[in-house]
Design an enzyme around this catalytic site. Sequence first.
Site, mmCIF file in Angstrom:
data_model
loop_
_atom_site.group_PDB
_atom_site.id
_atom_site.type_symbol
_atom_site.label_atom_id
_atom_site.label_comp_id
_atom_site.label_asym_id
_atom_site.label_seq_id
_atom_site.Cartn_x
_atom_site.Cartn_y
_atom_site.Cartn_z
ATOM 1 C CG HIS A 1 -1.780 1.237 1.313
ATOM 2 N ND1 HIS A 1 -2.780 1.496 0.397
ATOM 3 C CD2 HIS A 1 -1.778 2.301 2.175
ATOM 4 C CE1 HIS A 1 -3.359 2.630 0.700
ATOM 5 N NE2 HIS A 1 -2.767 3.141 1.769
ATOM 6 C CB SER A 2 0.977 4.270 0.333
ATOM 7 O OG SER A 2 1.308 5.630 0.183
ATOM 8 C CG MET A 3 7.380 3.779 0.452
ATOM 9 S SD MET A 3 8.392 4.392 1.822
ATOM 10 C CE MET A 3 8.254 3.000 2.969
ATOM 11 C CB SER B 1 -3.275 -0.858 -2.207
ATOM 12 O OG SER B 1 -4.142 -0.037 -1.446
#
Length: 247
Positions: free
Chosen positions: A93-95, A121
């Site tokens: 997720h994200s990073m 994500s």
Amino acid sequence: MTDLDPGKWLRRYHPAPEAAVRLVCFPHAGGSASFYRPVSAAHSPGADVVVLQYPGRQDRHREPLPGSIDEYAEAITAVLAAEPELPTVFFGHSMGALLGFEVAHRLERGAGRPPRSLVVSGRRAPGTVRDERVHLLDDEGLLADVRGLNGAESALDDEDVVRMSLPAIRNDYRAVETYPARPDVVVSCPISVLIGDADPKSTVDESLRWKEHTSGAFRLRSFRGGHFYLVEHATRVNAELADELTR
């Protein structure tokens, strides 16, 4: 030099030594392994759920912080390449989406066994560019951005937690915001994209461009919500992961 002790990097909250498939979870910027404890509970013991614990947070808060996405990815690749062989799904997720992609690419190039699929994500595709400089803001500006993502307000209301978390948060923002666009990097494993339809960090169009980074299958699932839509829609997100694990 980054410590490559797997006991520091890998968390198994619900050990599943008999599992036939593995799920590796990559946390977001400033995030810790404990964010994925509910995901581990949802998929164990059917899957060996392994969660990354990055340096600079929780029990690793005194360790040096990797300075870039590449430095993170090199260390994680080395740690995961030493794991026993199992069909594996990456979820970031994200990073964590960027790290999952970079590690998958390194493993595919010969450092180990690549994942059979990658689920990303809350992150636009690696080939997209934005001029983001949140990591250069003062502490209040940085925390305002983090709180605006609706990810961890309750934790960041605790002054002691804030003081301990700020170096890792700023470091991770810097790593993400200085990540160079990589439009030509492609992996062969399928990529599934999960995105909140009101995510300020990635539009649906930017997320669709992940299709340019795989020679395999591609799909995108949009959920109502912002950057941390996956908390509100945990049941549906876990259903997507279960589908990947059994595909």
